[in-house]
Design a protein around this motif. Structure first.
Motif, short mmCIF file in Angstrom:
data_model
loop_
_atom_site.label_atom_id
_atom_site.label_comp_id
_atom_site.label_asym_id
_atom_site.label_seq_id
_atom_site.Cartn_x
_atom_site.Cartn_y
_atom_site.Cartn_z
N TRP A 115 0.84 -1.20 0.00
CA TRP A 115 0.00 0.00 0.00
C TRP A 115 0.87 1.25 0.00
O TRP A 115 1.86 1.32 0.73
CB TRP A 115 -0.89 0.04 1.23
CG TRP A 115 -1.96 -0.99 1.30
CD1 TRP A 115 -2.31 -1.89 0.32
CD2 TRP A 115 -2.83 -1.25 2.41
NE1 TRP A 115 -3.33 -2.68 0.75
CE2 TRP A 115 -3.68 -2.31 2.02
CE3 TRP A 115 -2.97 -0.70 3.67
CZ2 TRP A 115 -4.66 -2.83 2.88
CZ3 TRP A 115 -3.94 -1.20 4.53
CH2 TRP A 115 -4.78 -2.26 4.12
N ASP A 119 -2.59 6.55 -0.62
CA ASP A 119 -3.88 5.92 -0.91
C ASP A 119 -4.47 5.23 0.32
O ASP A 119 -5.48 4.52 0.21
CB ASP A 119 -3.71 4.89 -2.03
CG ASP A 119 -3.27 5.52 -3.33
OD1 ASP A 119 -3.76 6.63 -3.64
OD2 ASP A 119 -2.42 4.93 -4.03
N THR A 120 -3.85 5.43 1.47
CA THR A 120 -4.26 4.72 2.69
C THR A 120 -4.73 5.73 3.74
O THR A 120 -4.11 6.76 3.95
CB THR A 120 -3.08 3.91 3.26
OG1 THR A 120 -2.55 3.05 2.26
CG2 THR A 120 -3.52 3.09 4.47
N GLU A 121 -5.83 5.40 4.41
CA GLU A 121 -6.32 6.24 5.50
C GLU A 121 -6.03 5.58 6.84
O GLU A 121 -6.03 4.34 6.96
CB GLU A 121 -7.82 6.49 5.33
CG GLU A 121 -8.14 7.26 4.05
CD GLU A 121 -9.61 7.62 3.93
OE1 GLU A 121 -10.03 8.61 4.53
OE2 GLU A 121 -10.31 6.89 3.22
N ASN A 172 -17.24 4.99 6.64
CA ASN A 172 -17.15 5.32 5.22
C ASN A 172 -15.73 5.26 4.66
O ASN A 172 -15.35 6.04 3.78
CB ASN A 172 -17.74 6.72 4.96
CG ASN A 172 -19.18 6.83 5.42
OD1 ASN A 172 -19.99 5.95 5.15
ND2 ASN A 172 -19.48 7.90 6.14
N LEU A 173 -14.93 4.33 5.16
CA LEU A 173 -13.57 4.15 4.66
C LEU A 173 -13.49 2.88 3.81
O LEU A 173 -14.24 1.93 4.02
CB LEU A 173 -12.57 4.06 5.82
CG LEU A 173 -12.52 5.23 6.80
CD1 LEU A 173 -11.40 5.02 7.81
CD2 LEU A 173 -12.33 6.56 6.08
N SER A 174 -12.55 2.86 2.90
CA SER A 174 -12.34 1.65 2.10
C SER A 174 -11.59 0.62 2.93
O SER A 174 -11.18 0.88 4.07
CB SER A 174 -11.54 2.00 0.84
OG SER A 174 -10.18 2.25 1.18
N SER A 175 -11.37 -0.54 2.34
CA SER A 175 -10.62 -1.58 3.05
C SER A 175 -9.12 -1.25 3.12
O SER A 175 -8.39 -1.89 3.88
CB SER A 175 -10.81 -2.94 2.36
OG SER A 175 -10.38 -2.88 1.01
N GLN A 176 -8.67 -0.26 2.35
CA GLN A 176 -7.27 0.15 2.43
C GLN A 176 -7.15 1.21 3.53
O GLN A 176 -6.94 2.40 3.27
CB GLN A 176 -6.74 0.69 1.10
CG GLN A 176 -5.23 0.93 1.12
CD GLN A 176 -4.64 1.17 -0.25
OE1 GLN A 176 -5.11 0.64 -1.24
NE2 GLN A 176 -3.58 1.96 -0.31
N SER A 204 -13.50 -2.08 7.54
CA SER A 204 -13.01 -3.30 6.91
C SER A 204 -11.49 -3.30 6.72
O SER A 204 -10.94 -4.18 6.05
CB SER A 204 -13.69 -3.51 5.55
OG SER A 204 -13.43 -2.39 4.69
N GLY A 205 -10.82 -2.32 7.30
CA GLY A 205 -9.36 -2.26 7.20
C GLY A 205 -8.69 -3.14 8.23
O GLY A 205 -9.31 -4.00 8.85
#
Length: 232
Positions: A115, A119-121, A172-176, A204-205
């Motif tokens: 990663w 692109d990562t939170e 509301n975050l992506s899996s990354q 889901s991270g």
């Protein structure tokens, strides 16, 4: 031989497991800290701190395994020492080198996942307080310093005991995404409140160990203790 005592809050409702976990933690630091005898005590286990302190020489030091220099470190702990004039070091959470140590660990984790930080939170999940602004201020300042070292897409700070709450920060975050619990030990908040909040947020991270359990932290504490006695 110089002596040091690692002190943590513990779990008042069930003191023994936290006491045993901290003893194992201190044993690891003791192995890394050549020439210093390292023991531990939680504030929650009845009588343990007093017995450990009674066995310490006057030139011993106490290392507070806390994330803020708040009431427990500045008031409760000194009061429990009674008439012993034993030096209390700064707690883990306010050490200037902490953002650098954590960023080094996070960089390795990102690389392991392939990663990019851009692109990562990151969700920084902290305790906060309904009575004092100090714990949340420490967490926010840590986030500011961490942001200078790793260019995450975003760092979202959420708290157990004050808004914005962890469920809001992790929503509301992506899996990354990574969740870093800004805690010294894995107590009830980390084992119960955090999973509940992340479930509510449908996070889901990846959830990381608490800051106090990250690689390099025990080694860092050992170096702090060893250098303290060298300075003396």
């Amino acid at each position: 031989m110089p002596h040091a005592l690692i002190v943590a809050h513990g779990q008042p409702s069930d003191p023994e497991p936290a006491e045993a976990a901290l003893a194992a933690y201190a044993a690891d630091v003791d192995t890394l800290c050549e020439g210093v005898d390292v023991k531990s005590a939680t504030l929650a286990a009845p009588g343990v701190l007093e017995r450990r302190v009674a066995a310490l020489p006057d030139d011993a030091v106490i290392y507070p395994l806390f994330m803020a220099k708040g009431w427990f470190v500045t008031s409760a702990l000194p009061k429990r020492l009674a008439d012993r004039n034993i030096r209390i070091l700064d707690p883990l959470g306010v050490e200037p080198s902490l953002p650098g140590l954590v960023s080094e660990t996070l960089t390795g984790i990102l690389a392991g996942h392939g990663w990019s930080p851009q692109d990562t939170e990151l969700v920084l999940a902290a305790h906060g307080s309904g009575r004092s602004r100090n714990p949340s201020a420490v967490a926010r300042e840590f986030a500011v310093e961490l942001r200078k070292k790793i260019a995450f897409k975003a760092i979202h700070t959420g708290f157990v005991e004050e808004p914005p709450y962890i469920a809001e920060a992790a929503a509301n975050l992506s899996s990354q995404a990574l969740c870093l619990p800004f805690f010294a030990c894995a107590g009830g908040h980390v084992l119960e409140d955090l999973p509940e909040a992340l479930s509510e947020a449908r996070f889901s991270g990846r959830v990381l160990p608490v800051v106090g359990e990250l690689p390099l932290i025990k080694q860092h504490i050992a170096l702090v203790l060893a250098s303290t006695f060298k300075e003396a």
